[in-house]
Structures are given as structure tokens and as C-alpha cells.
Design an enzyme around this catalytic site. Structure first.
Site, PDB file in Angstrom:
ATOM      1  N   GLU A   1       6.027   4.752   7.480  1.00 43.38           N
ATOM      2  CA  GLU A   1       5.681   5.934   6.701  1.00 43.38           C
ATOM      3  C   GLU A   1       6.561   7.126   7.089  1.00 43.38           C
ATOM      4  O   GLU A   1       6.574   7.560   8.229  1.00 43.38           O
ATOM      5  CB  GLU A   1       4.187   6.249   6.869  1.00 43.38           C
ATOM      6  CG  GLU A   1       3.340   5.211   6.136  1.00 43.38           C
ATOM      7  CD  GLU A   1       1.871   5.303   6.450  1.00 43.38           C
ATOM      8  OE1 GLU A   1       1.078   4.744   5.677  1.00 43.38           O
ATOM      9  OE2 GLU A   1       1.511   5.926   7.462  1.00 43.38           O
TER      10      GLU A   1
ATOM     11  N   THR B   1       2.500  -5.903  11.930  1.00 46.18           N
ATOM     12  CA  THR B   1       2.469  -5.637  10.506  1.00 46.18           C
ATOM     13  C   THR B   1       1.042  -5.742  10.037  1.00 46.18           C
ATOM     14  O   THR B   1       0.211  -6.351  10.692  1.00 46.18           O
ATOM     15  CB  THR B   1       3.298  -6.628   9.680  1.00 46.18           C
ATOM     16  OG1 THR B   1       3.385  -6.126   8.346  1.00 46.18           O
ATOM     17  CG2 THR B   1       2.642  -8.006   9.635  1.00 46.18           C
TER      18      THR B   1
ATOM     19  N   SER C   1      -7.453  10.942  -0.031  1.00 42.76           N
ATOM     20  CA  SER C   1      -7.827  11.803  -1.157  1.00 42.76           C
ATOM     21  C   SER C   1      -6.950  11.530  -2.369  1.00 42.76           C
ATOM     22  O   SER C   1      -6.026  10.739  -2.327  1.00 42.76           O
ATOM     23  CB  SER C   1      -7.732  13.261  -0.750  1.00 42.76           C
ATOM     24  OG  SER C   1      -6.511  13.503  -0.086  1.00 42.76           O
TER      25      SER C   1
ATOM     26  N   THR D   1       0.872  -1.191   0.000  1.00 43.44           N
ATOM     27  CA  THR D   1       0.000   0.000   0.000  1.00 43.44           C
ATOM     28  C   THR D   1       0.903   1.233   0.000  1.00 43.44           C
ATOM     29  O   THR D   1       1.366   1.636  -1.061  1.00 43.44           O
ATOM     30  CB  THR D   1      -0.981   0.008   1.196  1.00 43.44           C
ATOM     31  OG1 THR D   1      -0.251  -0.111   2.405  1.00 43.44           O
ATOM     32  CG2 THR D   1      -2.000  -1.112   1.073  1.00 43.44           C
TER      33      THR D   1
ATOM     34  N   ASN E   1      -0.080  10.788   5.788  1.00 50.51           N
ATOM     35  CA  ASN E   1      -1.325  10.437   6.464  1.00 50.51           C
ATOM     36  C   ASN E   1      -2.344  11.556   6.498  1.00 50.51           C
ATOM     37  O   ASN E   1      -3.487  11.345   6.885  1.00 50.51           O
ATOM     38  CB  ASN E   1      -1.030   9.935   7.877  1.00 50.51           C
ATOM     39  CG  ASN E   1      -0.413   8.563   7.821  1.00 50.51           C
ATOM     40  OD1 ASN E   1      -1.045   7.638   7.338  1.00 50.51           O
ATOM     41  ND2 ASN E   1       0.827   8.449   8.249  1.00 50.51           N
TER      42      ASN E   1
ATOM     43  N   LYS F   1       4.104  -6.623   4.124  1.00 52.51           N
ATOM     44  CA  LYS F   1       3.859  -5.224   3.767  1.00 52.51           C
ATOM     45  C   LYS F   1       3.507  -4.446   5.036  1.00 52.51           C
ATOM     46  O   LYS F   1       2.997  -5.015   6.002  1.00 52.51           O
ATOM     47  CB  LYS F   1       2.774  -5.111   2.694  1.00 52.51           C
ATOM     48  CG  LYS F   1       1.417  -5.660   3.006  1.00 52.51           C
ATOM     49  CD  LYS F   1       0.531  -4.743   3.783  1.00 52.51           C
ATOM     50  CE  LYS F   1       0.445  -3.383   3.113  1.00 52.51           C
ATOM     51  NZ  LYS F   1      -0.293  -2.465   3.994  1.00 52.51           N
TER      52      LYS F   1
END
Lengths: 413, 413
Positions: B285, B195, B413, B158, B408, B184
Site C-alpha cells: 500500500e 501475503t 469508510s 482488495t 489505511n 493478492k
């Protein structure tokens, strides 16, 4: 430090009246900051009762240790607060600093060391040299004036972008009494306690044990219901001082917690603490939005509060609010991770008045456009109904922005 | 989605060998992403044993419900994974989607629905229309090939910036067996589980109960010892499949957990899971640095892990690391807020080999220059000795950067 004022800052500051029996002075001691005050002295007349609530950190600062110890007397004569250095995790040196400061403050105010209270806020782990400011205390105590509440709020700021004030006047047995409060945030804010420092004073004649009981109760729905970043400071201190001077104008001495004449005062105190706590949230580091989270239908009030704090402390919920994204799926995630009883298929979630989800899935009437428009507000209300019981709680937080990262990525340097 | 690859990405990817009895296919179903695969089918030969560990969220996704239910059989024939939509908090529709997918997957693989396993990752709360991909399953199952592990790792991504692979070959009773794993991340990563998705397969002939016991044990020091942002996903799934095909080459069937012939396999599995878990952290991230936190001297191992996670999840610690600031005061704060037994005046803290604090205050030999230089590393080791007992634990996390907030703040969007 941030140079721009939070967009959530109050439009104006209240005129802070004098509190009879309280005198204030501030100074530029140059502890860390340049060209601003960083030292506050608050002198109390004899007979002032004191109460306090402190961080639950297992590694509290040296000043917190001193306050806890002196609070057993229930009386206060002088408060010394410095900003720029928290005197936390400073070991033996830290205790020497509080001892030297307490000694100098007692001499300055002409009182016993047991009636001195100290607070320090700023960097953790750096030794705080008391010689930077103890020589100033004598002049400050003698020149202190009742009218300097606005200055007091400014001297205790660290990364705050505005000073925080609140004042209430309330009837106590037929006589008007006043409560003034100041506070500072703005990071490392989480229950319990949820502010670094707040000081409240009143002229009401209330005995120390009553004062303490009231403060401990009022803190639950106010300072202990706000969180900026889930990080509990080593220095969190909320103190309440009562000079009793309103007795001279006819206010009755209050010696028991359940005295009905105290009801209005209790309500006013809770209201004032909530105003201060919300100002702390609205000045959370990098904050652009205030978020109010109400959880209903939990198995108990305690369970509701845990769920609400799980939502309030979720980085993914907070960044979604920052991005004006009605990502209620992350609210579900935060409910789930709280570990509290919840049934996915009974959950209902609203953003403001817009119900986005019910019975465990997206509301059939869900409108992305309407919800996105709502997310542009400065104040976001998130309501979650768990659907299991009667427990409810409300907590407040702010969004998580790039500015928070910037402020905290180079705070020391 | 982030467009730049994490600076902590591996320099090269391993060649993933075939696992006899496992065939793989991927497709572009267009569930959310354009121009990339988002659908993975893994077909297992008859006789494949299965084990799994799932999110502890109280609001798990519909696929997690299905996996938990089917795992009671202990056998697997087909796994279907989609990225782009988590099918979580999708209520009755979510169950209808898993039912329709399981039915189509069973038909495609020619097996019972009880041998189907599903996982979905991506946005929460959006209905997932199974018609987007169920029509593809038949062709995928029939065209699946053993050699497509690299494709498998890519299809489940993702916000990951790189696919995650690990492989080990190990002796089992005189025969070499192979273990392959993919994983992932990259946000909403916290124990337990840590995870979103990881799938591991081996050709070793190991009975399902033994497989489950091994997996549950191995997860504690690996996937359950990493955290990106403290946010536990509704979809976390780690599954381990054993086709048993190595029996044809002489590998012994393993039916008991304490079989000594399993020791090397256990160690290899734990090592493989740690490699995958660390890759997840290193692709957290916005991550720019990996942070390893070891707590020693706590009252118990459990207490040490709680303290370590309190440090690892502290936004103030993580932003300080992002800012290359050796702000060990915030480490003290995080120890204090954990609520675990700690004595401020016994704490010792090191960054790498540099002891910055001991006996509750700054180390006399502390050098700001040396510590600042160390903080520029890609991999930061923080060691905290509590000084109370023998409890110890290590956890891994990443720093908190503006990029995390950016990713995030507008993920949906």
C-alpha cells in the site's frame, strides 16, 4: 522539522521551582540548528547522587557508553547535553568527542571526569566536532543559575514541537522536597527506553543505590510503556540526580529502598515520569491523537504488555486512529500477531466506553454512529479483554499520520 | 482504495496457460465492491492433491480454520474465494458462513464438503452473509473454464493496484509440467505469512505429503521473507494444488520428497513463489520503491533474518527511503533494536554498490551526492555486514509513504 505545535500540547507549562544544588545554563552553539539554543549544562553541587536507565540498543551512542561507565561511581557534578547531532555510530571519532567533551566539562565544573554525564540527540552517523561547543562550557558552568529549568527543556528539543516539563513537591520524613523533570522526544520512541532524553533532579538526600532501584522500577509503567513508532533510539537516556540539599532543611537521609518515608516520593516520581512520558507520546512526530491501550485478562502481566505493544505498534491500528476509523478488526489482527496466548472467541474490545466486540464477534449493540463520534476525540482509549487470566497492562502511543511520513522523509535534508 | 497503479507494477502480465484439471469462474457478487468481480471459484478434477501454509496469527479467520481442518485429507475439488470481507473475527456467525459456503460449494462441484477450500479477504469483523454469493456457486462451477487465470487474479484483489500472476513450465521426469500462481496483497503483509492470499496449481502428479513438504520449505525464502508493514493478517493463505493430469502425458508420479526428478520442479516452484511475493511487496500500500535488505556476517542465518526484518519493518528506515534519504544511521538504529548480537564498531553498510559506513563509522569515501543520486532508484538495495559470523538472509519490503497512511486512514469508510 515540524513548524506547527502538536494539537495535543499542554495548554500551559508548569512554573518550575529551583532545585537547591542544581544550576543551569544554555547556549546557541550552532551545532545544527539556527537561532535557537542547542546546548545545556547542568551543574550539581558536590555530593549529588546519580542514577540512570539507558537504551537497550545493541548499538548505543558514544555518550550512552560514557554515562554507563561513569554511573558506577554513583555521583554527578555536571551534565552536558547537545541537540542536533546524536554522536551515535561515529566510531573512534565519537569516543574522541565524548572524551574531549568530558575533559572540558570537568575543567569547567572543577570536578573529576568520572562525575561528568553527557547526552547527545539528533542525527545519527554524522561526526560531532566537540570544538563546536567545548569552548563554551567554562562560561556556561560559571554563569549557571538555578532558575533556568524552562530554558533547559527548550535546549534539548529536536523535532519536538513543545518543551516537556513536570514538577512535584512531596513530603520526605516531615520536610518538603522537590522533583523537577524535563524530557524530549519525538520520533524513534519505543521501549526500552521510550524517550530519547529525560533528566530529573531532586533536592532529596537519597543514596545512589536507592535512587537507581527506584528509577529502574518506576520506568516500567512510564517511559517503558510508551511507543511512538517502535523504533528504539541508540541514545535513549533517563537520568535522576539527587543533590541531597534538602537535608539542610531537615530531610532525612534515605539509604534503603524499603524505607517507608520514601513511599510518597516513589509515588511522586512515578507520577512525574508518567507525565513526562505522556508528553513525549502527545508530541510524537505528526501525532494528532493520544491512544491509551489497556489489555486485561491475559495469561500474565508480561503477556498483556506484549499484546498491548503489538496493538500500539501496529501501523494499521495507528493509521485507523488517524483516520478516526473504529477499525477494531485491526485490533484483533494485532492481538493475533503478538504470538501471545489468546482465544479469538473470548476477546472483548472497547473503544472508550463503547463495547464494539465481545465473545469473538461484533457486539450486537454496536453502533457505527456512536463509535465514529467517539473516534473524533483527541484521546482514544482502547481496551481489550483477552478472557484467559488476570494479566493486565497499559501502554500509550499516538496515531500515525501523513505528517509523520513527511517529517521523517526529509529529516536529514 | 487507491486509484493509481503502483509505479512498481510489472510492465506486462504473463500469458497464463491452462492447467489440465483446473477450471475457473468468477462473478460480481457485490459483497463490497461495485462494478468488479469479487468471487472466484476454482474447480479441480478428482484426484487433485492439496497443500497449504497459513497465517500464524493466534486469531485466524473462519476460512483459515476450515482450510486447516480439510487439509488433513490432502485432496481438493473446489476452492471458493471472495474479496471485500475477510470473515475474520466474526465468531459463531463466521463459522456458520463457512459451513453454508462449504455446503453450497460441495453441491456445486459434486464433491464431499471435506474437499472444499475457502478464503476470504477484506474487512475484518464484519459478518459475511453467505446468501450474497452461495446461490451463484452452482452456475459458476458448471460454467468454469480452464482459460480464466487472468480473471482469477483480478477477482481476489482488495487494495492491490494490479493483479499478480506467475507461470513456469518445467521438466518432470521427461515430461513438461506447468505451474500457475496468482496472489493478492497489499497491506497487513508480514511474515509469517507474508501475503494475504496466493493460489498455485500444477498438473504434475505429486502426492499431497510431498507437495506440503515442498511448499513449507519454499515459503521461507519467499512469502516469509517479505513484509509491507509488519502487520500479520488473520487470513493469510497460500495453497498449492496438483491435479496430476500430466501423468496422462507420461509424467511420473512423485511420492517422496527426495526424488531427484523433483529438483527442477522445486526450483521452479520457489522461483514462482518469489516472483509472486515480490509482486506483493511492489504493490504494498502506497509503495513507491522496492527495498531489498541483505544481512551478512550475523551469528546465524536466523539472527540475520531477524536483523533484516528489524530494518525492513522500521518506520524510520522506510520513511527515509520514501524521502530518498540515505539515512544509514537509521539502519544502525534498526540493527541495534533487533536485540541480536551486533558490534557497533564492526558494522558495514552499503546502499547499492556504495559503502556508506564501515568499522562503525561513516566511510571516509562517503559521497552525499552519489548516495542521494542512488536513492532516486525504484529499487533500493541495503546491505549490512555484522562482522561476527557467517549468518545471512535477504528480505524484501517497500517504502512507507503518505499514501500508505491515506489508504489505511479511511479504508473502511
Amino acid at each position: 522539522m515540524s513548524t506547527t505545535i502538536s494539537p495535543l500540547a499542554p495548554k500551559s507549562f508548569p512554573d518550575m521551582p529551583d532545585i537547591e544544588g542544581v544550576r543551569i545554563a544554555t547556549a546557541q552553539a550552532g551545532i545544527k540548528y539556527k537561532n535557537r539554543t542547542d546546548l545545556l549544562v547542568m551543574v550539581f553541587d558536590e555530593g549529588t547522587a546519580a542514577a540512570g536507565v539507558f537504551t537497550r540498543s545493541r548499538c548505543p551512542s558514544a555518550p550512552v557508553d560514557l554515562c554507563r561507565q561513569n554511573l558506577s561511581n554513583g555521583t554527578a557534578r555536571v551534565l552536558v547535553v547537545n541537540s542536533g547531532n546524536a554522536n551515535a555510530f561515529t566510531g573512534k571519532k565519537g569516543r574522541e568527542t565524548t572524551q574531549a567533551t568530558a575533559k572540558a566539562a570537568a575543567a569547567a565544573a572543577g570536578c573529576d571526569e568520572a562525575n561528568v554525564f553527557l547526552a547527545s540527540t539528533g542525527v545519527i552517523g554524522e561526526p560531532l566536532d566537540p570544538a563546536r561547543f567545548t569552548h563554551l562550557l567554562g562560561d556556561l558552568a560559571s554563569s549557571a543559575e538555578p532558575s533556568l529549568w524552562a530554558d533547559a527543556g527548550k535546549a534539548i528539543m529536536t523535532t519536538d514541537t513543545y518543551p516537556k516539563y513536570a514538577t512535584r513537591t512531596v513530603d520526605l520524613g516531615g520536610t518538603a522536597v522537590t522533583i523537577n523533570g524535563i524530557a524530549k522526544g519525538a520520533g524513534m520512541i519505543a521501549p526500552d527506553m521510550a524517550t530519547m532524553l529525560s533528566f530529573v533532579a531532586t533536592d532529596a538526600p537519597i543514596a545512589a543505590p536507592v535512587l537507581q532501584a527506584m528509577l529502574s522500577q518506576a520506568v516500567s509503567g512510564t517511559f517503558n510503556a510508551v511507543t511512538v513508532d517502535s523504533d528504539t533510539s541508540t541514545s535513549d537516556t533517563l537520568m535522576l540526580f539527587a543533590t541531597g540539599k534538602a537535608a539542610g532543611r531537615g530531610a532525612p537521609a534515605i539509604d534503603t529502598t524499603d524505607d517507608p518515608r520514601l513511599d510518597a516520593f516513589k509515588a511522586a516520581l512515578a507520577d512525574l515520569l508518567k507525565v513526562l512520558a505522556l508528553q513525549v507520546v502527545r508530541d510524537g512526530e505528526g501525532a494528532r491523537k493520544e491512544v491509551e491501550i489497556t489489555v486485561t485478562g491475559a495469561e500474565s502481566d508480561q503477556s498483556a504488555k506484549r499484546i498491548a505493544l503489538s496493538i500500539a505498534n501496529s501501523p494499521l491500528v495507528k493509521t485507523a486512529v488517524a483516520g478516526e476509523d473504529a477499525n477494531w478488526g485491526r485490533v484483533v489482527m494485532a492481538v493475533g500477531k503478538s504470538g501471545e496466548p489468546a482465544d479469538r472467541d473470548r476477546l472483548a474490545i472497547s473503544f472508550g466506553d463503547i463495547r464494539v466486540a465481545h465473545e469473538g464477534e461484533r457486539d450486537p449493540a454496536y453502533s457505527e454512529a456512536a463509535t465514529s463520534a467517539y473516534m473524533k476525540s483527541d484521546e482514544i482509549l482502547i481496551t481489550v479483554d483477552i478472557g484467559l487470566g488476570d494479566g493486565k497492562a497499559t501502554v500509550w502511543t499516538c496515531d500515525l499520520t501523513k505528517e509523520y511520513v513527511a517529517i521523517n522523509g526529509d529529516y536529514r535534508s
